[in-house]
Design a protein around this motif. Structure first.
Motif, short mmCIF file in Angstrom:
data_model
loop_
_atom_site.label_atom_id
_atom_site.label_comp_id
_atom_site.label_asym_id
_atom_site.label_seq_id
_atom_site.Cartn_x
_atom_site.Cartn_y
_atom_site.Cartn_z
N SER A 24 1.72 -4.59 -2.81
CA SER A 24 1.87 -3.96 -1.63
C SER A 24 1.74 -2.47 -2.20
O SER A 24 2.45 -2.08 -3.17
CB SER A 24 3.41 -4.04 -1.10
OG SER A 24 3.54 -5.23 -0.58
N PHE A 80 1.94 1.88 -1.43
CA PHE A 80 2.70 2.78 -0.40
C PHE A 80 2.01 4.31 -0.48
O PHE A 80 1.63 4.59 -1.71
CB PHE A 80 4.18 2.74 -0.76
CG PHE A 80 4.74 1.36 -0.45
CD1 PHE A 80 5.42 1.16 0.71
CD2 PHE A 80 4.87 0.39 -1.61
CE1 PHE A 80 6.07 -0.09 1.00
CE2 PHE A 80 5.34 -0.71 -1.16
CZ PHE A 80 6.10 -1.18 -0.15
N ARG A 81 2.03 4.87 0.61
CA ARG A 81 1.44 6.30 0.41
C ARG A 81 2.22 7.26 -0.30
O ARG A 81 1.66 8.16 -0.89
CB ARG A 81 1.32 6.76 1.95
CG ARG A 81 0.40 6.17 2.74
CD ARG A 81 0.03 6.81 4.13
NE ARG A 81 -0.99 5.77 4.96
CZ ARG A 81 -2.16 6.02 4.68
NH1 ARG A 81 -2.75 6.58 4.23
NH2 ARG A 81 -3.01 5.19 5.69
N ASP A 82 3.60 6.83 -0.41
CA ASP A 82 4.45 7.86 -1.13
C ASP A 82 4.96 7.38 -2.37
O ASP A 82 5.20 6.22 -2.43
CB ASP A 82 5.41 8.51 -0.38
CG ASP A 82 4.69 9.37 0.82
OD1 ASP A 82 3.56 10.11 0.55
OD2 ASP A 82 5.23 9.78 1.90
N GLN A 123 7.66 4.66 -0.15
CA GLN A 123 7.88 5.41 1.06
C GLN A 123 6.52 5.74 1.72
O GLN A 123 5.50 5.53 1.13
CB GLN A 123 8.69 6.70 0.91
CG GLN A 123 10.13 6.43 0.17
CD GLN A 123 11.02 5.98 1.20
OE1 GLN A 123 11.23 6.14 2.45
NE2 GLN A 123 11.66 4.54 0.55
N GLY A 124 6.40 6.32 2.90
CA GLY A 124 5.10 6.72 3.71
C GLY A 124 4.48 5.79 4.26
O GLY A 124 3.20 5.89 4.67
N GLY A 125 4.91 4.42 4.39
CA GLY A 125 4.11 3.69 5.00
C GLY A 125 3.34 2.87 3.95
O GLY A 125 2.96 3.44 3.13
N GLY A 126 3.21 1.45 4.11
CA GLY A 126 2.52 0.75 3.30
C GLY A 126 1.65 -0.40 3.76
O GLY A 126 1.55 -0.52 5.00
N ILE A 127 0.74 -1.11 2.89
CA ILE A 127 -0.14 -2.29 3.41
C ILE A 127 0.14 -3.14 2.15
O ILE A 127 0.22 -2.80 0.97
CB ILE A 127 -1.49 -1.60 3.45
CG1 ILE A 127 -2.26 -2.74 3.96
CG2 ILE A 127 -2.17 -1.07 2.12
CD1 ILE A 127 -3.57 -2.26 4.60
N THR A 128 0.16 -4.54 2.73
CA THR A 128 0.14 -5.47 1.64
C THR A 128 -1.10 -6.45 1.67
O THR A 128 -1.64 -6.71 2.77
CB THR A 128 1.49 -6.46 2.17
OG1 THR A 128 2.58 -5.64 2.08
CG2 THR A 128 1.56 -7.58 1.01
N PHE A 175 -6.84 3.03 3.60
CA PHE A 175 -5.75 3.56 2.50
C PHE A 175 -6.46 3.99 1.50
O PHE A 175 -5.93 3.95 0.22
CB PHE A 175 -5.06 2.10 2.23
CG PHE A 175 -3.47 2.38 2.10
CD1 PHE A 175 -2.73 2.41 3.39
CD2 PHE A 175 -2.94 2.48 0.78
CE1 PHE A 175 -1.23 2.67 2.96
CE2 PHE A 175 -1.58 2.66 0.69
CZ PHE A 175 -0.72 2.96 1.65
N THR A 232 -2.64 5.79 -2.29
CA THR A 232 -1.56 5.04 -3.16
C THR A 232 -0.88 5.91 -4.06
O THR A 232 -1.23 6.59 -4.92
CB THR A 232 -1.92 3.79 -3.78
OG1 THR A 232 -2.71 2.90 -2.85
CG2 THR A 232 -0.80 2.84 -4.42
#
Length: 120
Positions: free
Chosen positions: A41, A43-45, A49-54, A67, A71
């Motif tokens: 996974s 995450f942007r932050d 935090q900041g939304g993510g993608i798995t 994305f 990361t």
């Protein structure tokens, strides 16, 4: 009479479609992915935090998922290692990480991952 798991099911009088398998449980996507080798996974932050993608499989170009170079933190579940590349198509400098929680990715890697490969 056949005895299936002590339920006393008479297979001569009932079809399989009529049986109730109440003890069979459907796995969530996350649990199923973990059983099959895990996920990565992104995450942007920092600090997840900041939304993510798995991901449960490799991705040669994170631009396709909006994305690319985004990361800042990573969570890896399961028992597989993952390799993260600076460029698309698994090119350029890379870093390999095993299962764990990485609240801040290393300097030089932060906001520069463009592809990732699940290692076997």
């Amino acid at each position: 009479m056949s005895n299936i798991n002590n339920y006393g099911v008479d297979m001569n009088k009932i079809t399989l479609t009529e049986l109730s398998f109440s003890t069979v449980k459907e796995l969530s996507d996350e649990v199923a992915a973990t059983c099959s080798g895990g996920t990565a996974s992104l995450f942007r932050d920092a600090n997840f935090q900041g939304g993510g993608i798995t991901f449960s499989n490799s991705d040669a170009n994170l631009t396709n998922n909006n994305f690319n170079d985004a990361t800042s933190s990573i969570v890896i579940t399961g028992n597989q290692r993952w390799r993260f590349y600076k460029n698309a198509n698994f090119q350029g400098p890379s870093i390999t990480l095993g299962p764990g929680r990485y609240a801040r990715v290393a300097r030089g890697v932060n906001d520069s991952i463009s592809s990732l490969k699940r290692l076997s």
